[in-house]
Write a protein that holds these residues in place. Structure first.
Motif, short mmCIF file in Angstrom:
data_model
loop_
_atom_site.label_atom_id
_atom_site.label_comp_id
_atom_site.label_asym_id
_atom_site.label_seq_id
_atom_site.Cartn_x
_atom_site.Cartn_y
_atom_site.Cartn_z
N CYS A 1 0.83 -1.21 0.00
CA CYS A 1 0.00 0.00 0.00
C CYS A 1 0.86 1.26 0.00
O CYS A 1 0.53 2.24 -0.68
N GLY A 2 1.96 1.24 0.75
CA GLY A 2 2.85 2.40 0.79
C GLY A 2 3.40 2.74 -0.59
O GLY A 2 3.35 3.89 -1.02
N PHE A 3 3.91 1.72 -1.27
CA PHE A 3 4.46 1.97 -2.61
C PHE A 3 3.36 2.33 -3.60
O PHE A 3 3.53 3.23 -4.43
N ALA A 4 2.22 1.66 -3.53
CA ALA A 4 1.13 1.90 -4.48
C ALA A 4 0.55 3.31 -4.30
O ALA A 4 0.37 4.04 -5.30
N ILE A 5 0.27 3.71 -3.07
CA ILE A 5 -0.34 5.02 -2.83
C ILE A 5 0.63 6.15 -3.18
O ILE A 5 0.28 7.10 -3.88
N ASN A 6 1.86 6.04 -2.70
CA ASN A 6 2.84 7.09 -3.00
C ASN A 6 3.16 7.14 -4.49
O ASN A 6 3.33 8.22 -5.05
N GLY A 7 3.24 5.99 -5.13
CA GLY A 7 3.48 5.96 -6.57
C GLY A 7 2.32 6.54 -7.36
O GLY A 7 2.52 7.27 -8.34
N TYR A 8 1.11 6.26 -6.93
CA TYR A 8 -0.08 6.76 -7.64
C TYR A 8 -0.18 8.28 -7.52
O TYR A 8 -0.41 8.97 -8.51
N TYR A 9 -0.05 8.81 -6.31
CA TYR A 9 -0.26 10.24 -6.10
C TYR A 9 0.95 11.09 -6.48
O TYR A 9 0.78 12.24 -6.86
N ALA A 10 2.16 10.58 -6.35
CA ALA A 10 3.35 11.41 -6.61
C ALA A 10 4.32 10.77 -7.59
O ALA A 10 5.47 11.22 -7.67
N GLN A 11 3.91 9.77 -8.31
CA GLN A 11 4.70 9.08 -9.33
C GLN A 11 6.11 8.73 -8.83
O GLN A 11 6.24 8.11 -7.81
N LEU A 12 7.14 9.12 -9.56
CA LEU A 12 8.51 8.73 -9.21
C LEU A 12 8.93 9.29 -7.85
O LEU A 12 9.55 8.59 -7.05
N ASN A 13 8.58 10.54 -7.58
CA ASN A 13 8.92 11.12 -6.27
C ASN A 13 8.27 10.34 -5.14
O ASN A 13 8.86 10.14 -4.08
N GLY A 14 7.05 9.89 -5.36
CA GLY A 14 6.36 9.09 -4.35
C GLY A 14 7.02 7.74 -4.14
O GLY A 14 7.14 7.27 -3.01
N LEU A 15 7.45 7.12 -5.23
CA LEU A 15 8.15 5.84 -5.12
C LEU A 15 9.48 6.00 -4.40
O LEU A 15 9.87 5.14 -3.60
N LEU A 16 10.17 7.12 -4.66
CA LEU A 16 11.43 7.39 -3.96
C LEU A 16 11.17 7.63 -2.47
O LEU A 16 11.91 7.12 -1.62
N LEU A 17 10.12 8.38 -2.15
CA LEU A 17 9.77 8.63 -0.76
C LEU A 17 9.45 7.31 -0.04
O LEU A 17 9.92 7.06 1.07
N ALA A 18 8.68 6.46 -0.69
CA ALA A 18 8.33 5.16 -0.10
C ALA A 18 9.59 4.31 0.08
O ALA A 18 9.75 3.64 1.11
N SER A 19 10.48 4.35 -0.89
CA SER A 19 11.72 3.58 -0.80
C SER A 19 12.60 4.06 0.35
O SER A 19 13.17 3.24 1.08
N PHE A 20 12.69 5.38 0.52
CA PHE A 20 13.50 5.92 1.62
C PHE A 20 12.91 5.56 2.97
O PHE A 20 13.63 5.22 3.91
N GLY A 21 11.59 5.65 3.09
CA GLY A 21 10.94 5.27 4.35
C GLY A 21 11.13 3.80 4.66
O GLY A 21 11.42 3.42 5.80
N PHE A 22 10.96 2.96 3.66
CA PHE A 22 11.14 1.51 3.78
C PHE A 22 12.57 1.19 4.21
O PHE A 22 12.80 0.45 5.17
N ALA A 23 13.55 1.79 3.50
CA ALA A 23 14.96 1.51 3.78
C ALA A 23 15.39 2.06 5.14
O ALA A 23 16.14 1.40 5.86
N LEU A 24 14.90 3.24 5.51
CA LEU A 24 15.28 3.83 6.79
C LEU A 24 14.82 2.95 7.95
O LEU A 24 15.56 2.75 8.92
#
Length: 190
Positions: A41-64
């Motif tokens: 859900c984190g990757f899907a929602i952030n990717g849907y609403y903010a495209q690449l920036n959202g996927l990067l944000l989700a990736s940083f949160g996941f990795a952190l």
């Protein structure tokens, strides 16, 4: 970030925490399916609403979440379910809110763990643990905790992580304003 996105993220994160608390308190486990759903859900929602920036944000949160919590798992302070859940919350909410959630979660965990241990063992369990620690230091050897001792208790940590997340959401102005709008809409506020 749109209000619709924030409402969806807050609602899903709250739902994931409610389920995690219920399963952690009853079975001392957080299901992998729940953590995977949070990550997806984190990757899907952030990717849907903010495209690449959202996927990067989700990736940083996941990795952190992984970077901060995996060493804590290695020394057996947190369980794997707690880490996977917070990786999902990091993917859903982003690295900044995750970091604050973890900080407040540690503070909340100190209190909730102490209260739970006191409830389970009483003051005598805590006194027995302190005495055993003294004996370990004095004899320069390790003695295993006895049954009924505070140090031998397993403490579910999902409630503390959820409290940390709630505090972080309420302190963050953007999230707290959306939370107030949502609570007013649902009839929770005055």
């Amino acid at each position: 970030m749109t209000d619709a996105q924030l409402v969806l993220q807050i609602t899903l994160a709250a739902l994931f925490f409610i389920i995690a608390i219920a399963t952690d308190l009853t079975s001392q486990r957080i299901p992998n399916a729940l953590s995977l759903a949070a990550i997806f859900c984190g990757f899907a929602i952030n990717g849907y609403y903010a495209q690449l920036n959202g996927l990067l944000l989700a990736s940083f949160g996941f990795a952190l979440a992984f970077i901060i919590l995996f060493p804590i798992f290695i020394i057996r302070v947190l369980g794997a379910g707690d880490i996977k859940l917070m990786m999902g919350i990091g993917a859903l909410m982003g690295p900044e809110l995750l970091a604050w959630s973890l900080l407040y979660g540690v503070a909340a965990g100190s209190v909730t763990s102490l209260l739970l241990v006191l409830w389970r063992t009483g003051f005598s369990g805590v006194a027995n643990t302190l005495k055993r620690y003294w004996d370990c230091i004095y004899c320069k050897t390790y003695f295993k905790p006895e049954p009924g001792e505070a140090a031998g208790q397993k403490v579910p940590y999902a409630p503390a992580l959820a409290i940390g997340w709630l505090v972080a959401c309420n302190i963050n102005y953007d999230l707290s304003s959306v939370y107030l709008q949502l609570s007013h809409y649902l009839g929770w506020g005055a």
